[in-house]
Design a protein around this motif. Structure first.
Motif, PDB file in Angstrom:
ATOM      1  N   VAL A  74       0.837  -1.203   0.000  1.00 30.06           N
ATOM      2  CA  VAL A  74       0.000   0.000   0.000  1.00 30.06           C
ATOM      3  C   VAL A  74       0.870   1.250   0.000  1.00 30.06           C
ATOM      4  CG1 VAL A  74      -1.655   1.336   1.392  1.00 30.06           C
ATOM      5  CG2 VAL A  74      -1.995  -1.126   1.048  1.00 30.06           C
ATOM      6  N   ARG A  75       1.891   1.265   0.870  1.00 30.91           N
ATOM      7  CA  ARG A  75       2.787   2.431   0.939  1.00 30.91           C
ATOM      8  C   ARG A  75       3.535   2.629  -0.375  1.00 30.91           C
ATOM      9  NH1 ARG A  75       3.663   0.157   6.100  1.00 30.91           N
ATOM     10  NH2 ARG A  75       5.619  -0.773   5.393  1.00 30.91           N
ATOM     11  N   ALA A  76       4.020   1.545  -0.965  1.00 34.80           N
ATOM     12  CA  ALA A  76       4.766   1.644  -2.220  1.00 34.80           C
ATOM     13  C   ALA A  76       3.867   2.125  -3.355  1.00 34.80           C
ATOM     14  CB  ALA A  76       5.393   0.297  -2.564  1.00 34.80           C
ATOM     15  N   THR A  77       2.656   1.635  -3.387  1.00 37.28           N
ATOM     16  CA  THR A  77       1.711   2.059  -4.423  1.00 37.28           C
ATOM     17  C   THR A  77       1.386   3.539  -4.279  1.00 37.28           C
ATOM     18  OG1 THR A  77       0.762  -0.168  -4.517  1.00 37.28           O
ATOM     19  CG2 THR A  77      -0.580   1.623  -5.408  1.00 37.28           C
ATOM     20  N   ALA A  78       1.153   3.979  -3.052  1.00 42.51           N
ATOM     21  CA  ALA A  78       0.864   5.393  -2.811  1.00 42.51           C
ATOM     22  C   ALA A  78       2.045   6.264  -3.216  1.00 42.51           C
ATOM     23  CB  ALA A  78       0.508   5.613  -1.341  1.00 42.51           C
TER      24      ALA A  78
END
Length: 92
Positions: free
Chosen positions: A79-83
């Motif tokens: 999730v953090r990487a996608t954001a």
């Protein structure tokens, strides 16, 4: 490394040696459990097509609660990487 034996139909040590850039004899020792691969060898496997299988095999040895915690943390990392990727794309 024991799980890696099943990843290749033939010549597992030769396949592993090619991926991590070592001698076949060293790969045989890793597969037998006689030696532990160094960090560079582990990273080479993680970068290969077998990386996900290595992580899954390692996590499978953890107690159930630790497995859940690991996969939850991995989901949050995605999730953090996608954001971060989306933010960077918007910045152009």
């Amino acid at each position: 490394m024991q799980a890696a034996r099943g990843w290749w139909m033939n010549k597992a040590a030769a396949e592993l040696a090619t991926i991590i850039g070592c001698e076949v004899r060293s790969a045989e020792r890793y597969l037998a459990g006689d030696r532990t691969p160094d960090a560079e060898a582990v990273l080479a496997i993680l970068r290969s097509e077998h990386g996900a299988k290595l992580v899954e095999a390692a996590v499978a040895d953890l107690p159930a609660d630790r497995q859940r915690a690991f996969w939850n943390e991995m989901a949050m990392a995605v999730v953090r990487a996608t954001a971060a990727t989306e933010r960077n794309a918007l910045r152009g």
